[in-house]
Design an enzyme around this catalytic site. Structure first.
Site, PDB file in Angstrom:
ATOM      1  N   ASP A   1     -20.303  36.386 -51.563  1.00  0.00           N
ATOM      2  CA  ASP A   1     -21.341  35.906 -50.644  1.00  0.00           C
ATOM      3  C   ASP A   1     -22.061  34.709 -51.251  1.00  0.00           C
ATOM      4  O   ASP A   1     -23.280  34.611 -51.193  1.00  0.00           O
ATOM      5  CB  ASP A   1     -22.318  37.043 -50.337  1.00  0.00           C
ATOM      6  CG  ASP A   1     -23.279  36.665 -49.216  1.00  0.00           C
ATOM      7  OD1 ASP A   1     -22.894  35.857 -48.349  1.00  0.00           O
ATOM      8  OD2 ASP A   1     -24.415  37.171 -49.218  1.00  0.00           O
TER       9      ASP A   1
ATOM     10  N   MET B   1     -29.450  42.177 -46.910  1.00  0.00           N
ATOM     11  CA  MET B   1     -29.090  43.363 -47.686  1.00  0.00           C
ATOM     12  C   MET B   1     -30.307  44.128 -48.199  1.00  0.00           C
ATOM     13  O   MET B   1     -30.190  45.272 -48.597  1.00  0.00           O
ATOM     14  CB  MET B   1     -28.257  42.962 -48.905  1.00  0.00           C
ATOM     15  CG  MET B   1     -27.189  41.950 -48.629  1.00  0.00           C
ATOM     16  SD  MET B   1     -25.780  42.672 -47.827  1.00  0.00           S
ATOM     17  CE  MET B   1     -25.048  43.516 -49.205  1.00  0.00           C
TER      18      MET B   1
HETATM   19  P1  ATP Z   1     -28.661  37.927 -48.403  1.00  0.00           P
HETATM   20  O1  ATP Z   1     -29.289  39.241 -48.145  1.00  0.00           O
HETATM   21  O2  ATP Z   1     -27.565  37.612 -47.471  1.00  0.00           O
HETATM   22  O3  ATP Z   1     -28.317  37.741 -49.847  1.00  0.00           O
HETATM   23  P2  ATP Z   1     -30.747  36.075 -48.935  1.00  0.00           P
HETATM   24  O4  ATP Z   1     -30.038  35.611 -50.173  1.00  0.00           O
HETATM   25  O5  ATP Z   1     -31.426  35.053 -48.099  1.00  0.00           O
HETATM   26  O6  ATP Z   1     -29.766  36.843 -48.002  1.00  0.00           O
HETATM   27  P3  ATP Z   1     -32.082  38.033 -50.576  1.00  0.00           P
HETATM   28  O7  ATP Z   1     -30.921  38.021 -51.499  1.00  0.00           O
HETATM   29  O8  ATP Z   1     -32.609  39.340 -50.141  1.00  0.00           O
HETATM   30  O9  ATP Z   1     -31.815  37.191 -49.265  1.00  0.00           O
HETATM   31  O10 ATP Z   1     -33.249  37.214 -51.267  1.00  0.00           O
HETATM   32  C1  ATP Z   1     -34.398  36.857 -50.562  1.00  0.00           C
HETATM   33  C2  ATP Z   1     -35.142  35.791 -51.319  1.00  0.00           C
HETATM   34  O11 ATP Z   1     -35.723  36.359 -52.495  1.00  0.00           O
HETATM   35  C3  ATP Z   1     -34.263  34.664 -51.836  1.00  0.00           C
HETATM   36  O12 ATP Z   1     -34.044  33.676 -50.898  1.00  0.00           O
HETATM   37  C4  ATP Z   1     -35.076  34.173 -52.999  1.00  0.00           C
HETATM   38  O13 ATP Z   1     -36.071  33.271 -52.522  1.00  0.00           O
HETATM   39  C5  ATP Z   1     -35.742  35.407 -53.526  1.00  0.00           C
HETATM   40  N1  ATP Z   1     -35.059  35.958 -54.707  1.00  0.00           N
HETATM   41  C6  ATP Z   1     -33.965  36.754 -54.726  1.00  0.00           C
HETATM   42  N2  ATP Z   1     -33.611  37.081 -55.975  1.00  0.00           N
HETATM   43  C7  ATP Z   1     -34.507  36.485 -56.790  1.00  0.00           C
HETATM   44  C8  ATP Z   1     -34.678  36.415 -58.233  1.00  0.00           C
HETATM   45  N3  ATP Z   1     -33.862  37.056 -59.068  1.00  0.00           N
HETATM   46  N4  ATP Z   1     -35.709  35.685 -58.704  1.00  0.00           N
HETATM   47  C9  ATP Z   1     -36.540  35.038 -57.861  1.00  0.00           C
HETATM   48  N5  ATP Z   1     -36.435  35.040 -56.522  1.00  0.00           N
HETATM   49  C10 ATP Z   1     -35.431  35.760 -55.975  1.00  0.00           C
END
Ligand code: ATP
Ligand code: MG
Length: 329
Positions: A156, A44
């Site tokens: 999700d 996303m």
């Molecule tokens: P999706 O897009 O399906 O949610 P995802 O969860 O792997 O896939 P993102 O939500 O974009 O990807 O997050 C990427 C990474 O960034 C996460 O796996 C995490 O390691 C880190 N991350 C996301 N949000 C935070 C946060 N609030 N604090 C610290 N790290 C974060």
């Protein structure tokens, strides 16, 4: 179009293009958040580490992929959900602190920064001790209950969307991230009052997707309970209930109950009460699934407090035999 083609379209199979991470490090967004480094990248958007210059605290900055918000209806929907998500405040949820748009049209969410690995990284593909599962899942249910009570469905939930921090006393704290964002995945579902159309797509993995969602049936908060059931199954066994292509997994979740862990992961001595608990979260018939996160949490507490009674509540026929293999402390 055959049924399979419809499902294929809904799953967005073959449609997920890798998106570049925008070059933002060193820049200021929304007038006050300094982008300091890259944290990660998902389907996303990209996530950055940053500093709130006004309050002098660290934050996470999520920049949504432009194509997800280029339709005004989607954008309005996302903004509505983000406002609800911004009202959530709970120790087991990562709060949304701010949302906005940059002058060049990037949609940005400012989140609390979690210090810790994702649950996915933490557990790897290894079976986890029952006490750790109880501890973490109880917290995830508390977070879900809070969000569901506010009218928000995550849609999700998966180990990559759970960050696990360690408190000063060494206790693991699970915090759910990405509330309010997954509406962008599913443009036209029952919650929005529409019907699923052939343009409806779900990006990402179907591993945690409830069968009713895969089918395009009406959904409610119980899709999050299903996803949690898959997480519990994974923590118990080190395996997902179903594997294969996106379409095979979705079809299996619609047509079959999850295989017994003894069959899926021979040699893993999974706690039978927690296995049954996971199955009840993953029940395909909605009236057999836990009705609420609260109800599931009460049962989990009963497992810890009175395994025999919990076994009876879960409908385990031979409670005595089940308790003999139990691994709880
Ligand atoms: P999706 O897009 O399906 O949610 P995802 O969860 O792997 O896939 P993102 O939500 O974009 O990807 O997050 C990427 C990474 O960034 C996460 O796996 C995490 O390691 C880190 N991350 C996301 N949000 C935070 C946060 N609030 N604090 C610290 N790290 C974060
Ligand atoms: Mg995520």
């Amino acid at each position: 179009m055959s049924g399979d083609d419809g499902l294929r379209t809904k799953l967005g199979v073959g449609d997920v293009k890798p998106q570049p991470v925008p070059e933002l490090v060193g820049k200021l967004v929304l007038g006050r958040y300094k982008v300091v480094g890259v944290l990660g990248k998902g389907t996303m958007g990209a996530v950055f580490r940053g500093t709130d210059e006004k309050l002098a605290r660290t934050v996470a900055i999520k920049v949504l992929h432009a194509h997800l918000v280029d339709d005004p209806t989607m954008l309005a929907r996302f903004q509505r959900e983000a406002r609800v998500a911004a009202r959530l405040q709970h120790p087991n949820l990562i709060s949304v602190l701010d949302v906005g748009e940059t002058p060049d049209g990037m949609h940005v969410m400012i989140l609390e920064l979690a210090h810790g690995p994702t649950l996915a990284a933490l557990i790897g593909k290894k079976p986890q001790p029952a006490a750790r599962i109880l501890h973490l899942v109880r917290q995830l249910l508390a977070g879900l209950e809070h969000a569901h009570d506010a009218g928000l469905i995550h849609r999700d939930l998966k180990p990559a969307n759970v960050l696990v921090e360690t408190s000063a006393s060494g206790e693991e704290i699970a915090r759910i991230v990405d509330f309010g964002i997954a509406v962008l995945r599913d443009p036209d579902d029952s919650v929005a009052g529409g019907k699923l159309t052939s343009t409806g797509q779900v990006l990402g993995t179907p591993l945690y997707m409830a069968p009713e969602q895969a089918k395009g049936d009406p959904i409610d908060h119980r899709i999050d309970l299903y996803a949690l059931g898959v997480i519990v199954y994974e923590m118990l066994s080190g395996k997902w209930p179903f594997v294969g292509s996106a379409i095979e997994i979705a079809l299996a979740s619609i047509a079959q109950d999850p295989p017994a862990i003894a069959q899926r992961a021979p040699g893993v001595n999974a706690d039978p009460l927690l296995e049954q608990f996971a199955r009840k979260l993953m029940a395909r018939k909605l009236d057999e699934r836990f009705a609420t996160a609260h109800e599931a949490r009460e049962l989990l507490d009963l497992i810890a407090r009175d395994p025999r009674q919990a076994g009876l509540s879960l409908g385990i026929m031979d409670v005595q035999r089940a308790l003999e293999v139990i691994t709880l402390p």
